[in-house]
Scaffold this motif. Structure first.
Motif, PDB file in Angstrom:
ATOM      1  N   ILE A   1       9.055  10.685  61.026  1.00 41.26           N
ATOM      2  CA  ILE A   1       7.842  10.503  60.909  1.00 41.26           C
ATOM      3  C   ILE A   1       7.636   8.852  60.736  1.00 41.26           C
ATOM      4  O   ILE A   1       6.824   8.228  61.327  1.00 41.26           O
ATOM      5  N   ALA A   2       8.575   8.383  59.944  1.00 42.97           N
ATOM      6  CA  ALA A   2       8.372   6.755  59.928  1.00 42.97           C
ATOM      7  C   ALA A   2       8.699   6.180  60.845  1.00 42.97           C
ATOM      8  O   ALA A   2       8.177   5.075  61.088  1.00 42.97           O
ATOM      9  N   ASP A   3       9.778   6.177  61.555  1.00 44.47           N
ATOM     10  CA  ASP A   3      10.065   5.866  62.876  1.00 44.47           C
ATOM     11  C   ASP A   3       9.006   5.714  63.871  1.00 44.47           C
ATOM     12  O   ASP A   3       8.785   4.712  64.463  1.00 44.47           O
ATOM     13  N   VAL A   4       8.461   6.861  64.158  1.00 47.18           N
ATOM     14  CA  VAL A   4       7.199   6.925  65.052  1.00 47.18           C
ATOM     15  C   VAL A   4       6.066   6.357  64.633  1.00 47.18           C
ATOM     16  O   VAL A   4       5.559   5.388  65.421  1.00 47.18           O
ATOM     17  N   ALA A   5       5.669   6.246  63.242  1.00 47.29           N
ATOM     18  CA  ALA A   5       4.338   5.563  62.792  1.00 47.29           C
ATOM     19  C   ALA A   5       4.595   4.182  62.787  1.00 47.29           C
ATOM     20  O   ALA A   5       3.451   3.191  62.763  1.00 47.29           O
ATOM     21  N   ALA A   6       5.790   3.666  62.623  1.00 46.37           N
ATOM     22  CA  ALA A   6       6.099   2.010  62.790  1.00 46.37           C
ATOM     23  C   ALA A   6       5.566   1.439  63.927  1.00 46.37           C
ATOM     24  O   ALA A   6       5.164   0.388  64.153  1.00 46.37           O
ATOM     25  N   VAL A   7       5.554   2.320  65.197  1.00 44.04           N
ATOM     26  CA  VAL A   7       5.310   1.750  66.352  1.00 44.04           C
ATOM     27  C   VAL A   7       4.007   2.474  67.028  1.00 44.04           C
ATOM     28  O   VAL A   7       3.462   1.867  67.838  1.00 44.04           O
ATOM     29  N   ALA A   8       3.891   3.763  66.671  1.00 42.47           N
ATOM     30  CA  ALA A   8       2.716   4.524  67.199  1.00 42.47           C
ATOM     31  C   ALA A   8       2.021   5.068  66.053  1.00 42.47           C
ATOM     32  O   ALA A   8       1.845   6.276  65.800  1.00 42.47           O
ATOM     33  N   PRO A   9       1.110   4.362  65.285  1.00 42.01           N
ATOM     34  CA  PRO A   9       0.512   4.931  64.198  1.00 42.01           C
ATOM     35  C   PRO A   9      -0.442   5.948  64.484  1.00 42.01           C
ATOM     36  O   PRO A   9      -0.871   6.487  63.292  1.00 42.01           O
ATOM     37  N   LEU A  10      -0.819   6.168  65.561  1.00 42.70           N
ATOM     38  CA  LEU A  10      -1.904   7.391  65.726  1.00 42.70           C
ATOM     39  C   LEU A  10      -1.251   8.396  66.348  1.00 42.70           C
ATOM     40  O   LEU A  10      -1.996   9.590  66.614  1.00 42.70           O
ATOM     41  N   VAL A  11      -0.015   8.562  66.448  1.00 39.90           N
ATOM     42  CA  VAL A  11       0.795   9.609  66.830  1.00 39.90           C
ATOM     43  C   VAL A  11       1.057  10.733  65.649  1.00 39.90           C
ATOM     44  O   VAL A  11       1.273  10.180  64.490  1.00 39.90           O
ATOM     45  N   CYS A  12       1.019  11.955  65.971  1.00 42.68           N
ATOM     46  CA  CYS A  12       1.205  12.908  64.986  1.00 42.68           C
ATOM     47  C   CYS A  12       2.607  13.801  65.297  1.00 42.68           C
ATOM     48  O   CYS A  12       2.291  14.319  66.315  1.00 42.68           O
TER      49      CYS A  12
END
Length: 309
Positions: free
Chosen positions: A115-126
């Motif tokens: 979750i942290a890895d994804v949020a760092a570059v794509a904050p709107l992805v769930c």
């Protein structure tokens, strides 16, 4: 000639996949009464009941069975056509929910880092982690999940597969257990203990039992639980030995590592068992989707980085 309402196509696909008004309503975020009204419209449009009562359940009519796969393919193609066609992936503005079907152990060990890895570059992805009570490719085929994660089962020849990491089972006991601190734990030592095992099926026999049987030994299974968290809790509060994947122990702060005080003690099994291959699987329709390809790369990267420690 009046054109059919193409919005009904998605509802028809979900109704035929679920075989239930309540299940279809849940998937589409509608009330059961609204779904019932949609079914009435579909019946009027197709001239077929589609779903009929059989005791306490609903079953598909022969016509509904006949069009089920064609409806699914058409609905998936329609969704694909209505997605943005640009191959340029703009991660900061990507707004999408990806569904990953996995067991609880995977979420506990890798979920937070992913979750942290994804949020760092794509904050709107769930990232939505869906439960996995059984191995099945139907969720991928029906487009209900983006990735299936776990040990490869009979998924079918078209499903794409990529190895994430290799795992192995470890023995876990409470601190102060008679096995703790033994310089060498023999197969006889191991088999003489009571054991708590994880199984969602009737059978509890596995590779460890096969290896012990070759030595003329057998485990005494004292308890069977549905998940590894429960097995660890029981091992911590008893003299039972738990059999836990090494990857699951990554998320357990109570497990001893490098001499740190803890409540559990981990040891290598005294018998050889084959490694477990954990993979991610997806349907070919997602193969060239830029966002899906990016997700697969993030999952692979996080898993391998976490396992290496």
């Amino acid at each position: 000639m009046t054109e059919p309402d193409l919005n009904l196509l998605i509802a028809l696909d979900v109704l035929l996949a679920e075989g239930s008004v309540v299940g279809a309503a849940r998937r589409l975020g509608l009330s059961a009464s609204a779904m019932s009204r949609t079914l009435s419209r579909l019946r009027a449009t197709t001239g077929d009941p589609l779903l009929v009562r059989a005791g306490r359940n609903m079953v598909l009519t022969p016509y509904a069975e006949e069009i089920r796969e064609r409806t699914q393919s058409t609905a998936l193609e329609a969704r694909s056509l209505l997605r943005p066609s640009s191959s340029v992936l703009n991660l900061p503005t990507l707004e999408r929910t990806f569904i990953l079907r996995s067991n609880d152990g995977f979420v506990l060990s890798f979920g937070a880092a992913m979750i942290a890895d994804v949020a760092a570059v794509a904050p709107l992805v769930c990232l939505r982690f869906a439960p996995k009570p059984e191995k099945s490719s139907s969720h991928l085929r029906e487009g209900r999940v983006d990735l299936e994660i776990g040990v490869l089962g009979n998924m079918g020849p078209e499903i794409r597969i990529q190895t994430l990491f290799r795992d192995r089972f470890m023995g876990v006991v409470r601190k102060g257990h008679p096995l703790e601190g033994k310089t060498v734990i023999t197969a006889t030592d191991y088999a003489s203990c009571g054991h708590v095992v994880v199984s969602r099926r009737e059978s509890t026999h596995g590779p460890v039992d096969d290896a012990l049987a070759e030595l003329g030994l057998a485990r005494k299974i004292a308890a069977i639980v549905p998940g590894f968290s429960a097995a660890l809790a029981i091992a911590q509060a008893s003299d039972l030995v738990a059999l836990i994947p090494a990857s699951f122990l990554i998320s357990q702060p109570v497990v001893e590592r490098e001499g740190i005080s803890s409540k559990l003690w981990v040891f290598e099994l005294p018998v050889k068992t084959r490694e477990i291959t954990i993979s991610q699987m997806w349907h070919p329709r997602s193969e060239v989707d830029p966002a899906h390809r990016w997700l697969r790369q993030r999952v692979l990267s996080v898993c391998r980085r976490t396992v290496r420690g």
